[in-house]
Structures are given as C-alpha cells and as structure tokens.
Design a protein around this motif. Sequence first.
Motif, PDB file in Angstrom:
ATOM      1  N   UNK A  71       0.816  -1.210   0.000  1.00 57.58           N
ATOM      2  CA  UNK A  71       0.000   0.000   0.000  1.00 57.58           C
ATOM      3  C   UNK A  71       0.847   1.257   0.000  1.00 57.58           C
ATOM      4  N   UNK A  72       0.157   2.353  -0.296  1.00 52.31           N
ATOM      5  CA  UNK A  72       0.731   3.681  -0.131  1.00 52.31           C
ATOM      6  C   UNK A  72      -0.384   4.557   0.436  1.00 52.31           C
ATOM      7  N   UNK A  73      -0.191   5.855   0.462  1.00 56.27           N
ATOM      8  CA  UNK A  73      -1.177   6.753   1.065  1.00 56.27           C
ATOM      9  C   UNK A  73      -2.547   6.662   0.393  1.00 56.27           C
ATOM     10  N   UNK A  74      -2.584   6.429  -0.920  1.00 54.04           N
ATOM     11  CA  UNK A  74      -3.880   6.386  -1.612  1.00 54.04           C
ATOM     12  C   UNK A  74      -4.570   5.035  -1.502  1.00 54.04           C
ATOM     13  N   UNK A  75      -3.843   3.999  -1.190  1.00 55.23           N
ATOM     14  CA  UNK A  75      -4.450   2.660  -1.093  1.00 55.23           C
ATOM     15  C   UNK A  75      -4.210   2.055   0.293  1.00 55.23           C
ATOM     16  N   UNK A  76      -4.247   2.897   1.294  1.00 53.99           N
ATOM     17  CA  UNK A  76      -3.950   2.510   2.665  1.00 53.99           C
ATOM     18  C   UNK A  76      -4.821   1.332   3.113  1.00 53.99           C
ATOM     19  N   UNK A 130      -0.469 -26.567   1.088  1.00 54.05           N
ATOM     20  CA  UNK A 130      -0.052 -26.092   2.410  1.00 54.05           C
ATOM     21  C   UNK A 130       1.378 -25.557   2.392  1.00 54.05           C
ATOM     22  N   UNK A 131       2.270 -26.244   1.688  1.00 55.76           N
ATOM     23  CA  UNK A 131       3.667 -25.794   1.667  1.00 55.76           C
ATOM     24  C   UNK A 131       3.859 -24.541   0.810  1.00 55.76           C
ATOM     25  N   UNK A 132       2.938 -24.277  -0.129  1.00 58.58           N
ATOM     26  CA  UNK A 132       3.045 -23.108  -1.009  1.00 58.58           C
ATOM     27  C   UNK A 132       2.240 -21.911  -0.524  1.00 58.58           C
ATOM     28  N   UNK A 133       1.416 -22.097   0.486  1.00 57.14           N
ATOM     29  CA  UNK A 133       0.574 -21.009   0.973  1.00 57.14           C
ATOM     30  C   UNK A 133       1.364 -19.786   1.444  1.00 57.14           C
ATOM     31  N   UNK A 134       2.500 -19.935   2.140  1.00 57.50           N
ATOM     32  CA  UNK A 134       3.277 -18.735   2.492  1.00 57.50           C
ATOM     33  C   UNK A 134       3.751 -17.955   1.256  1.00 57.50           C
ATOM     34  N   UNK A 135       4.135 -18.650   0.185  1.00 53.20           N
ATOM     35  CA  UNK A 135       4.555 -17.978  -1.054  1.00 53.20           C
ATOM     36  C   UNK A 135       3.368 -17.238  -1.676  1.00 53.20           C
ATOM     37  N   UNK A 136       2.191 -17.836  -1.631  1.00 52.02           N
ATOM     38  CA  UNK A 136       0.983 -17.187  -2.151  1.00 52.02           C
ATOM     39  C   UNK A 136       0.704 -15.892  -1.391  1.00 52.02           C
ATOM     40  N   UNK A 137       0.765 -15.965  -0.080  1.00 53.91           N
ATOM     41  CA  UNK A 137       0.518 -14.766   0.730  1.00 53.91           C
ATOM     42  C   UNK A 137       1.571 -13.695   0.448  1.00 53.91           C
ATOM     43  N   UNK A 138       2.804 -14.123   0.190  1.00 52.99           N
ATOM     44  CA  UNK A 138       3.872 -13.188  -0.180  1.00 52.99           C
ATOM     45  C   UNK A 138       3.561 -12.529  -1.521  1.00 52.99           C
ATOM     46  N   UNK A 139       3.099 -13.319  -2.499  1.00 55.86           N
ATOM     47  CA  UNK A 139       2.745 -12.767  -3.807  1.00 55.86           C
ATOM     48  C   UNK A 139       1.621 -11.744  -3.666  1.00 55.86           C
ATOM     49  N   UNK A 140       0.569 -12.098  -2.934  1.00 47.33           N
ATOM     50  CA  UNK A 140      -0.551 -11.182  -2.734  1.00 47.33           C
ATOM     51  C   UNK A 140      -0.066  -9.915  -2.019  1.00 47.33           C
ATOM     52  N   UNK A 141       0.813 -10.077  -1.051  1.00 47.88           N
ATOM     53  CA  UNK A 141       1.355  -8.932  -0.328  1.00 47.88           C
ATOM     54  C   UNK A 141       2.204  -8.026  -1.194  1.00 47.88           C
ATOM     55  N   UNK A 142       2.727  -8.538  -2.302  1.00 51.05           N
ATOM     56  CA  UNK A 142       3.546  -7.718  -3.213  1.00 51.05           C
ATOM     57  C   UNK A 142       2.694  -6.951  -4.212  1.00 51.05           C
ATOM     58  N   UNK A 143       1.414  -7.299  -4.328  1.00 48.97           N
ATOM     59  CA  UNK A 143       0.516  -6.685  -5.310  1.00 48.97           C
ATOM     60  C   UNK A 143       0.374  -5.191  -5.034  1.00 48.97           C
ATOM     61  N   UNK A 144       0.535  -4.387  -6.104  1.00 44.95           N
ATOM     62  CA  UNK A 144       0.340  -2.947  -5.985  1.00 44.95           C
ATOM     63  C   UNK A 144      -0.322  -2.435  -7.253  1.00 44.95           C
ATOM     64  N   UNK A 145      -1.504  -1.837  -7.100  1.00 45.25           N
ATOM     65  CA  UNK A 145      -2.252  -1.302  -8.244  1.00 45.25           C
ATOM     66  C   UNK A 145      -1.669   0.048  -8.631  1.00 45.25           C
TER      67      UNK A 145
END
Length: 178
Positions: free
Chosen positions: A108-113, A156-171
């Motif tokens: 996120x940033x200020x506009x997508x807090x 189950x073993x790939x779920x942390x990587x998925x959450x990392x990918x989603x966390x990297x998403x920036x519009x």
Amino acid sequence: MLVCGLAQAQDDRESGIIYGKNYSFTLTAPRGWVLDDSSGRGQGVQAVFYPKDSSWKNGAAVMYASVYQKIDPNKESVQTVIANDIAEYKKNSAELKVVDAEPVLTRTDARSKDKKATVKYFTGDRNANAEAVAYVDEGKVVVMLVLSARSQKDFDSSLPAFKDLVGSYFFLGEAVVH
C-alpha cells in the motif's frame, strides 16, 4: 494481460508490471519462485509463477494473475464477481468446497492505505486440486491472484509464497498509455 519490463529486485526476486484495459499493477515473485511471462501465454495467462526447481507445466504448485473486466462497475460488486466465480467452479466440480480465508494485506501507499484482498480456498474439485484465490476490487476490474496445487500437501507448503505474492501486489492505475 501483458507483462512489460521484468526487473530483478535488490533481493534477487523478479518483479513485473502487468497491464491491460483498465488496469496496471506490479507483482514480485516470492523468494525461491520464478516470474515467467511466456509459459502461460497459450492459456491466456501472461504472468505465471512457479518454484525455481519446477515449471509452469509440471509444477506441483503454480500461481498466476488473472483480471476480470466488470461489465457494469456500478452494478457489479467484488462479492458478485466472487459468487459468479464460485458458481463457475461448481459447474465442473459438484463436490467443491469453498472456505473463507483471512484477508491478505496488499502493498500500500497513502492512496491505497490498508487495502486487503478477499481470499477463498477451494478444495475437492474433480482433479483433486487445492486452490487459493485472492480477489482485489479495483473499480472497473477485479484482479485475481491464484495458487493452484496438485495436492493438499503442496498447497499447504506453497501457501506462504501465495501470501507473499498477494502482499507484493500494488495497483498502479486504470489509465494505461503505451
């Protein structure tokens, strides 16, 4: 969906900009995963991810980005898009189970807090796959980030990587000029 400008991040992870009609966003491959902009093209997917010792075709777990263009953004909510997506899954797999998962905070940033992706887990499809789908409402589109695994163990073993990918998403925005 197009990917332009794959870049190497400082921590040796690959990042890319995915863009098309009404959207542009960035994603960064999780540590130990590859961002591939060519292997999924035959399936209409321009950005795919898989572990470095694997491939898009043969990976026990893979991830990809997909974008749904809303027909009428004023009438289609993200909940409607999710309900329609679940109904499509169930057409092919009557035994499908769908579970609400914890939302995942995106970059996120200020506009997508504090923007969060709505996450659903899908199990019991006809191919015995397990999937996680993160839905991010961006006005005219809903961005879907998907983890697809061939078994519950791989999921189950790939779920942390998925959450990392989603966390990297920036519009970046919906007005794309190229």
